[in-house]
Design a protein around this motif. Sequence first.
Motif, PDB file in Angstrom:
ATOM      1  N   GLY A   1      30.730 -12.067 -20.697  1.00 40.06           N
ATOM      2  CA  GLY A   1      29.563 -11.430 -20.144  1.00 40.06           C
ATOM      3  C   GLY A   1      29.843  -9.903 -19.390  1.00 40.06           C
ATOM      4  O   GLY A   1      28.639  -9.376 -18.417  1.00 40.06           O
ATOM      5  N   VAL A   2      30.538  -9.243 -19.666  1.00 43.15           N
ATOM      6  CA  VAL A   2      30.360  -7.159 -19.060  1.00 43.15           C
ATOM      7  C   VAL A   2      29.193  -6.879 -20.130  1.00 43.15           C
ATOM      8  O   VAL A   2      29.520  -7.034 -21.129  1.00 43.15           O
ATOM      9  CB  VAL A   2      31.585  -7.638 -19.525  1.00 43.15           C
TER      10      VAL A   2
ATOM     11  N   ALA B   1      28.062  -6.861 -30.115  1.00 47.37           N
ATOM     12  CA  ALA B   1      26.888  -6.956 -29.365  1.00 47.37           C
ATOM     13  C   ALA B   1      26.342  -8.128 -30.508  1.00 47.37           C
ATOM     14  O   ALA B   1      26.328  -9.248 -31.335  1.00 47.37           O
ATOM     15  CB  ALA B   1      25.530  -6.564 -28.997  1.00 47.37           C
ATOM     16  N   LYS B   2      26.151  -7.445 -32.117  1.00 53.10           N
ATOM     17  CA  LYS B   2      25.566  -7.794 -33.030  1.00 53.10           C
ATOM     18  C   LYS B   2      26.621  -9.357 -34.088  1.00 53.10           C
ATOM     19  O   LYS B   2      27.173  -9.974 -34.105  1.00 53.10           O
ATOM     20  CB  LYS B   2      25.308  -7.708 -34.047  1.00 53.10           C
ATOM     21  N   VAL B   3      27.977  -9.355 -33.238  1.00 52.60           N
ATOM     22  CA  VAL B   3      28.827 -10.173 -34.247  1.00 52.60           C
ATOM     23  C   VAL B   3      29.609 -10.827 -33.020  1.00 52.60           C
ATOM     24  O   VAL B   3      28.780 -12.151 -33.075  1.00 52.60           O
ATOM     25  CB  VAL B   3      30.543  -9.467 -34.252  1.00 52.60           C
TER      26      VAL B   3
ATOM     27  N   ALA C   1      36.271  -5.854 -27.057  1.00 56.20           N
ATOM     28  CA  ALA C   1      35.256  -5.632 -26.866  1.00 56.20           C
ATOM     29  C   ALA C   1      34.431  -6.899 -27.244  1.00 56.20           C
ATOM     30  O   ALA C   1      33.282  -7.727 -26.149  1.00 56.20           O
ATOM     31  CB  ALA C   1      34.343  -4.271 -27.779  1.00 56.20           C
ATOM     32  N   THR C   2      34.995  -7.557 -28.438  1.00 54.99           N
ATOM     33  CA  THR C   2      33.739  -8.424 -28.541  1.00 54.99           C
ATOM     34  C   THR C   2      34.066 -10.750 -27.699  1.00 54.99           C
ATOM     35  O   THR C   2      33.827 -10.986 -26.962  1.00 54.99           O
ATOM     36  CB  THR C   2      33.968  -9.351 -29.753  1.00 54.99           C
ATOM     37  N   THR C   3      35.580 -10.299 -28.023  1.00 59.81           N
ATOM     38  CA  THR C   3      36.716 -11.910 -27.433  1.00 59.81           C
ATOM     39  C   THR C   3      36.399 -11.613 -26.270  1.00 59.81           C
ATOM     40  O   THR C   3      36.140 -13.008 -24.800  1.00 59.81           O
ATOM     41  CB  THR C   3      37.221 -11.969 -28.319  1.00 59.81           C
ATOM     42  N   ILE C   4      37.305 -10.500 -25.660  1.00 56.97           N
ATOM     43  CA  ILE C   4      37.502 -10.749 -22.931  1.00 56.97           C
ATOM     44  C   ILE C   4      35.923 -10.164 -23.495  1.00 56.97           C
ATOM     45  O   ILE C   4      35.232 -10.351 -22.298  1.00 56.97           O
ATOM     46  CB  ILE C   4      38.291  -9.833 -23.735  1.00 56.97           C
TER      47      ILE C   4
ATOM     48  N   VAL D   1      31.200  -2.013 -21.623  1.00 56.19           N
ATOM     49  CA  VAL D   1      31.585  -2.174 -22.684  1.00 56.19           C
ATOM     50  C   VAL D   1      32.097  -0.981 -23.435  1.00 56.19           C
ATOM     51  O   VAL D   1      33.296  -0.150 -23.695  1.00 56.19           O
ATOM     52  CB  VAL D   1      31.748  -3.805 -23.744  1.00 56.19           C
ATOM     53  N   SER D   2      30.375  -0.140 -23.517  1.00 50.53           N
ATOM     54  CA  SER D   2      30.928   1.052 -24.400  1.00 50.53           C
ATOM     55  C   SER D   2      31.389   2.268 -23.738  1.00 50.53           C
ATOM     56  O   SER D   2      32.083   3.106 -24.285  1.00 50.53           O
ATOM     57  CB  SER D   2      29.292   1.863 -24.170  1.00 50.53           C
ATOM     58  N   LYS D   3      31.432   2.377 -22.312  1.00 58.02           N
ATOM     59  CA  LYS D   3      31.918   2.998 -21.375  1.00 58.02           C
ATOM     60  C   LYS D   3      33.946   3.127 -21.709  1.00 58.02           C
ATOM     61  O   LYS D   3      34.809   3.993 -21.838  1.00 58.02           O
ATOM     62  CB  LYS D   3      31.979   3.254 -19.556  1.00 58.02           C
ATOM     63  N   MET D   4      34.043   1.235 -22.088  1.00 56.12           N
ATOM     64  CA  MET D   4      35.406   1.233 -21.742  1.00 56.12           C
ATOM     65  C   MET D   4      35.814   1.880 -23.045  1.00 56.12           C
ATOM     66  O   MET D   4      37.321   1.984 -23.265  1.00 56.12           O
ATOM     67  CB  MET D   4      35.667  -0.528 -21.730  1.00 56.12           C
TER      68      MET D   4
END
Length: 137
Positions: free
Chosen positions: A63-64, A85-87, A55-58, A69-72
């Motif tokens: 820019g996804v 996203a806060k991270v 979620a964070t690094t990839i 990301v939430s759906k994935m």
Amino acid sequence: MQIIAKYKDYPKCVNEGLVLPVLSNQKMNCYLKEIADACDIKQNLTFHLSRHTFATTIALTNGVPIESVSKMLGHVDIKTTQHYAKVIDTKVSQDMKKLRRKRRSFERLFLFILKYVYCIGIILTSFNQIYIGYPLI
């Protein structure tokens, strides 16, 4: 496509309407431990860590959109994904601090060079006036 074809007639996939079999969290962590050992990775790899890293690094860093990301990740509420996203915001803040420090170092170097060039200019101008009789510029 070969992997999907391999599990096309797999009983668990057929019964549950899945494309690929879903492993338990425990089994997935066991496989991740084997992979870490084979790759000589000392960090304790877990399924949770892999989801977080994805979620964070990839995804988010590249820019996804957070909605995608939430759906994935299968989150029902986007607030769950906003944690990731806060991270990213924290990482951006850290990176900006590093950039400011580098910029300050560059500015100090630039000022040093500017003073050095200015001093050389004064010396050359003085030299020309004394020995040649006319200004350099």
